[in-house]
Enzyme design. Structure first.
Site, PDB file in Angstrom:
ATOM      1  N   LYS A  18       0.863  -1.277  -0.040  1.00  0.00           N
ATOM      2  CA  LYS A  18      -0.033  -0.271  -0.120  1.00  0.00           C
ATOM      3  C   LYS A  18       0.983   1.078  -0.068  1.00  0.00           C
ATOM      4  CE  LYS A  18      -2.412   0.096   3.662  1.00  0.00           C
ATOM      5  NZ  LYS A  18      -2.379   1.426   4.527  1.00  0.00           N
ATOM      6  N   ARG A 138      13.159 -12.430  10.368  1.00  0.00           N
ATOM      7  CA  ARG A 138      12.356 -11.515  11.139  1.00  0.00           C
ATOM      8  C   ARG A 138      11.542 -12.684  11.987  1.00  0.00           C
ATOM      9  NH1 ARG A 138      10.163  -6.650   7.915  1.00  0.00           N
ATOM     10  NH2 ARG A 138       8.271  -6.999   9.051  1.00  0.00           N
TER      11      ARG A 138
END
Ligand code: AMP
Length: 202
Positions: A18, A138
């Site tokens: 986005k 991560r």
């Protein structure tokens, strides 16, 4: 009489790109991309009065109260660069914010004129984010956490999307593909709606 000024929102699930698309739309249509999350983060970083107020809230992953968020957005939309249009990213997030934005714009004789929704299959996004988490080491980005964020997005954003769909403002764009593919779908959809891209430099 006047050309349609793009007063736009972009919505889409975490991981659908986005922010990247918001920047591309802003550039194509010559309007500022305004992300409330980015503005809050900058305030926290600079330890402004607002930043000090919202730091703990943001750290906890909660929503900043509507009163502060609405004030921030009216200040930002009142700036000169937003006069000929804007693209909001991350706002509104609650129905109260939807109402605030409506009445703020109405006060200036303006209206929102389109909402771009990036649509992407939940499983594909989860898979994409899971791969990225692995590549980048991560470990906090577990599949469960990723799925949870998708669920929260769906739950919180669905009522807003319904509101904008009912008003005929929603433009659904397939969010899967390369950055360029998605950007060109958005450009086409917005151009079809009467928004004019600014002349390219080339
Ligand atoms: P984001 O980068 O859009 O995910 O926003 C980061 C954080 O900023 C959120 O978790 C909230 O704490 C805060 N925030 C951003 N936009 C809003 C909003 N429209 N309403 C309330 N809080 C927001």
């Amino acid at each position: 009489m006047t050309e349609l000024s793009p007063r736009l929102l972009i919505v889409g699930p975490p991981g659908a790109g986005k922010g990247t698309q918001a920047t591309a739309i802003a550039e194509s249509f010559g309007i500022p991309a305004i992300s409330t999350g980015d503005i809050f983060r900058a305030n926290v970083k600079n330890e402004t009065e607002l930043g000090l107020k919202v730091k703990a809230i943001m750290d906890a992953g909660d929503y900043v109260p509507d009163s502060l968020t609405n004030e921030l957005i009216s200040d930002r939309l009142g700036q000169a660069d937003a006069e000929a249009g804007f693209l909001l990213d991350g706002y509104p997030r609650t129905l109260h914010q939807v109402e605030f934005l409506d009445s703020y714009l109405e006060g200036k004789g303006e209206k929102l004129n389109a909402v771009v929704q990036l649509v992407a299959d939940r499983d594909e996004i989860v898979e994409r984010l899971r791969k990225r988490a692995l590549d980048q080491g991560r470990s906090d980005d577990t599949e469960e956490a990723i799925r949870h964020r998708q669920d929260v997005y769906l739950r919180e954003t669905a009522p807003l999307i319904d509101t904008y769909r009912d008003r005929g403002l929603l433009i659904e764009v397939d969010g899967l593909g390369t950055i360029g593919e998605v950007a060109s779908r958005i450009d086409t959809a917005l151009t079809d709606r009467g928004f004019r891209p600014v002349a390219s430099a080339s």
